[in-house]
Design an enzyme around this catalytic site. Structure first.
Site, short mmCIF file in Angstrom:
data_model
loop_
_atom_site.label_atom_id
_atom_site.label_comp_id
_atom_site.label_asym_id
_atom_site.label_seq_id
_atom_site.Cartn_x
_atom_site.Cartn_y
_atom_site.Cartn_z
N HIS A 185 -38.51 -33.66 0.63
CA HIS A 185 -37.66 -32.93 -0.32
C HIS A 185 -38.50 -32.32 -1.44
O HIS A 185 -38.41 -31.11 -1.72
CB HIS A 185 -36.61 -33.88 -0.90
CG HIS A 185 -35.68 -33.24 -1.87
ND1 HIS A 185 -34.44 -32.76 -1.51
CD2 HIS A 185 -35.79 -32.99 -3.21
CE1 HIS A 185 -33.84 -32.25 -2.57
NE2 HIS A 185 -34.65 -32.37 -3.62
N GLU A 186 -39.31 -33.15 -2.07
CA GLU A 186 -40.12 -32.66 -3.19
C GLU A 186 -41.21 -31.71 -2.72
O GLU A 186 -41.61 -30.80 -3.46
CB GLU A 186 -40.72 -33.84 -3.96
CG GLU A 186 -39.70 -34.80 -4.56
CD GLU A 186 -38.72 -34.10 -5.50
OE1 GLU A 186 -39.08 -33.06 -6.08
OE2 GLU A 186 -37.59 -34.61 -5.65
#
Length: 419
Positions: A18-19
């Site tokens: 995600h990051e």
């Protein structure tokens, strides 16, 4: 211990991916990314590569990418400040010593008269050794503040989040949830390639050792043509007939290796939600196909997304209870149950969690990615951005409420599973 390891790996991968989406698209837009973090709280592990510090933090409740212009590390040099200046080979200021200047005897000491380190990239002031002459120094594009022994990179305006186009900012935020959907698709496709994917055929899949199908003589790969002279064309029809006839002998008409056979099978009764249904101990048939795995993965990703969205829709319709939410504790307990079924089911669970994380982050809630995107949508309609201070206040309140909800959900999970 196996559950702990599985939980840490799954959580770490989901947050990392995600990051990573945020990081990659922010860097592509030219935004200075100061930190890429997994978790919150005190730092456990850290290293720096190029401009970004990569950290693992103590509390496993998410992660973040700290982008220039969105963080509190901007240092303002006001008139009257005394600073030390160090220069690069081109004669530009590449380090501004804010305090502990005695540790840098080679630095040129300056009393600041004017400093613009965002757009003009200049510092004007009087050298302490010559307080009569106003001097101006050009600041390098990549310059650093040195404070308390730590170097903090200066972010010119063109390296800040707010300087980028609406599209670039939108993609930098949207890329996080997008990567969660991509991860789920990749996992489903991988499982389809190495393990196979379910097909909706009236074919006997893998058999359990103590099931009625095994006892009756059915084999994996048998194609069911009819049951009690009623034709069967799909897996759903096959399951429907079996479940409707617990403890009743059924005549299975099958084809095996080109030969037609008739085998009697008596489904065992099992109680599910206060209802007795028949089971014979077989799994859905699986098929391995490299090319076929990709459309199946897309379909499964879509179906799970729809299922989760429908579940979230109950929040709006009022069909909701706190027990429907799970925090880290609830996810850990579910992971413990799924882990007992093996690595394949654990990977499928990771894919479902990844979809869930992507959808939750797209909700228009302040402090989440969806909340940021909501402000970008307002900017697109208004033709100008919402005041940054007002937006920041909304996100701060939203974050505080989310943390409160997290505490409530976590306490509810502890009561449900341990008390």
């Amino acid at each position: 211990m196996n559950t702990v390891i599985a939980f840490i790996i799954i959580f770490g991968v989901l947050v990392f991916v995600h990051e990573l989406g945020h990081l990659v698209f922010a860097k592509r837009a030219g935004i200075l990314c100061r930190e890429f973090a997994i978790g919150f709280g005190p730092k456990v592990f850290t290293f720096k590569k190029n401009e970004t510090v990569y950290t693992i933090r103590l509390l496993p409740i998410g992660g973040f990418v700290r982008m220039a212009g969105e963080d509190p590390e901007t240092i303002e040099l006001k008139p009257g400040y005394h600073v030390g200046l160090l220069f690069n080979s081109a004669g530009e200021v590449n380090k501004v010593i804010v305090n502990n200047k005695e540790k840098f005897p080679e630095a040129k000491m300056l009393e600041v008269e004017h400093a613009d380190l965002e757009k003009e990239l200049v510092i004007r002031g009087f050298e302490l050794s010559d307080e009569e002459t106003l001097r101006e120094y050009k600041v390098a594009e990549e310059a650093y503040f040195v404070m308390d022994g730590q170097e903090i990179q200066n972010a010119p305006y063109n390296r800040q989040f707010g300087s980028k186009t609406l599209w670039q900012r939108t993609m930098a935020i949207f890329a996080g949830p997008m990567m969660n959907f991509i991860l789920a698709f990749v996992i489903f496709a991988f499982l389809g390639i190495v393990h196979g994917y379910p097909v909706n055929d009236a074919v006997i899949g893998q058999l359990t050792e103590d099931g009625a199908a095994q006892d009756a003589g059915l084999r994996q790969g048998d194609k069911v043509v009819a049951i009690d002279d009623s034709s069967v064309a799909s897996w759903e029809e096959l399951v429907s007939v079996i479940q409707a006839n617990p403890n009743k002998e059924l005549e299975f008409n099958i084809t095996r290796d080109g030969e037609s056979l008739s085998i009697p099978v008596t489904p065992k009764a099992e109680t599910v939600e206060d209802k007795s249904i028949g089971i014979i101990g077989v799994y859905m048939p699986m098929e391995k196909s490299f090319l076929g795995s990709f459309p199946k993965a897309a379909t499964e990703t879509f179906n799970w997304s729809k299922e989760i969205v429908v579940g979230l829709g109950k929040l709006i319709t009022g069909q909701f209870s706190l027990d429907m939410l799970s925090g880290p504790v609830g996810i850990y307990k579910s992971t413990e149950v799924v882990a007992e079924s093996g690595v394949i089911m654990l990977m499928r669970w990771a894919a479902v969690l990844s979809i869930n994380l992507g959808i939750i982050n797209l909700l228009p809630i302040p402090a989440l990615d969806g909340g940021r995107l909501m402000f970008f949508a307002a900017e697109a309609v208004r033709g100008k951005p919402v005041d940054r201070h007002k937006e920041g206040l909304v996100h701060f309140i939203g974050f505080a409420l989310l943390m409160l909800l997290m505490l409530v959900v976590t306490w509810n999970d502890i009561q449900k599973f341990f008390l």
